[in-house]
Design a protein around this motif. Structure first.
Motif, mmCIF file in Angstrom:
data_model
loop_
_atom_site.group_PDB
_atom_site.id
_atom_site.type_symbol
_atom_site.label_atom_id
_atom_site.label_comp_id
_atom_site.label_asym_id
_atom_site.label_seq_id
_atom_site.Cartn_x
_atom_site.Cartn_y
_atom_site.Cartn_z
ATOM 1 N N MET A 98 -36.149 -29.071 53.884
ATOM 2 C CA MET A 98 -35.227 -28.967 52.928
ATOM 3 C C MET A 98 -33.791 -28.057 53.277
ATOM 4 N N ARG A 99 -33.424 -28.161 54.522
ATOM 5 C CA ARG A 99 -32.277 -27.364 55.073
ATOM 6 C C ARG A 99 -30.922 -27.678 54.228
ATOM 7 N N GLY A 100 -30.449 -26.736 54.011
ATOM 8 C CA GLY A 100 -29.059 -26.979 53.323
ATOM 9 C C GLY A 100 -29.296 -27.134 51.865
ATOM 10 N N CYS A 101 -30.593 -26.963 51.431
ATOM 11 C CA CYS A 101 -30.749 -27.428 49.698
ATOM 12 C C CYS A 101 -30.596 -25.925 48.896
ATOM 13 N N ASN A 102 -30.180 -24.917 49.430
ATOM 14 C CA ASN A 102 -29.873 -23.843 48.689
ATOM 15 C C ASN A 102 -31.221 -23.397 47.900
ATOM 16 N N VAL A 103 -32.059 -23.433 48.779
ATOM 17 C CA VAL A 103 -33.508 -23.158 48.086
ATOM 18 C C VAL A 103 -33.376 -21.611 47.499
ATOM 19 N N GLY A 104 -32.798 -20.749 48.215
ATOM 20 C CA GLY A 104 -32.776 -19.281 47.621
ATOM 21 C C GLY A 104 -33.996 -18.705 47.461
ATOM 22 N N ASP A 105 -34.071 -17.350 47.286
ATOM 23 C CA ASP A 105 -35.623 -16.644 47.084
ATOM 24 C C ASP A 105 -36.625 -17.260 46.127
ATOM 25 N N ASP A 106 -35.864 -17.826 45.086
ATOM 26 C CA ASP A 106 -37.281 -18.243 44.210
ATOM 27 C C ASP A 106 -37.662 -19.708 44.645
ATOM 28 N N GLY A 107 -37.153 -20.427 45.486
ATOM 29 C CA GLY A 107 -37.525 -21.590 46.021
ATOM 30 C C GLY A 107 -38.460 -21.432 47.157
ATOM 31 N N ALA A 108 -38.122 -20.313 48.143
ATOM 32 C CA ALA A 108 -38.868 -19.754 48.837
ATOM 33 C C ALA A 108 -40.284 -19.142 48.429
ATOM 34 N N GLN A 109 -40.458 -18.573 47.322
ATOM 35 C CA GLN A 109 -41.517 -18.074 46.892
ATOM 36 C C GLN A 109 -42.510 -19.047 46.322
#
Length: 142
Positions: A98-109
């Motif tokens: 999911m590189r370059g998908c602006n996952v951010g902290d919420d997505g990482a969690q």
């Protein structure tokens, strides 16, 4: 998804693809196909709901091992969270990009809570996803 009666094992679409109606058709086809092992949908301007719909189609897929959704920045944290929720049932999932998908902290969690430590996930690519130290810590502890 079949080609001349043969089972299709991978789908790859790139920047040249018009998003239009192919998304719904692909989701329906994925639900009906049991031989897909990889899906690559790079740079298609997918949004969070698109990501959720596609991953829902793969939820209990018996053979999917690799999902690549790079360079779709509109997926964001909410799309990553929805994708992880849907993909938690993919017991054979080995690679998620999911590189370059602006996952951010919420997505990482969400990744840490739903995918890490379960199944066979061996490769997780989250480069250029706007993840801070808090998100990285969640992934490390996942």
């Amino acid at each position: 998804l079949t080609v001349d009666g043969a089972s299709l094992r991978g789908v790859q679409m790139g920047r040249y693809t018009d998003r239009g109606e192919w998304l719904s058709a692909l989701s329906l086809a994925l639900r009906a196909n049991s031989t897909i092992t990889s899906l690559s949908l790079a740079s298609l301007s997918l949004e969070h709901e698109d990501c959720r719909e596609l991953c829902a189609a793969l939820r209990s897929h018996p053979r999917v091992r690799s999902i690549s959704l790079p360079d779709n920045p509109e997926i964001g944290g909410s799309g990553a969270a929805a994708a992880c929720y849907e993909l938690a049932g993919c017991a054979r999932l080995e690679s998620l990009d999911m590189r370059g998908c602006n996952v951010g902290d919420d997505g990482a969690q969400a990744v840490a809570l739903t995918l890490l430590g379960r199944g066979r996930l061996e490769t997780l690519i989250l480069r250029a996803c706007k993840i801070s130290e808090a998100g990285a810590t969640a992934l490390a502890e996942g």
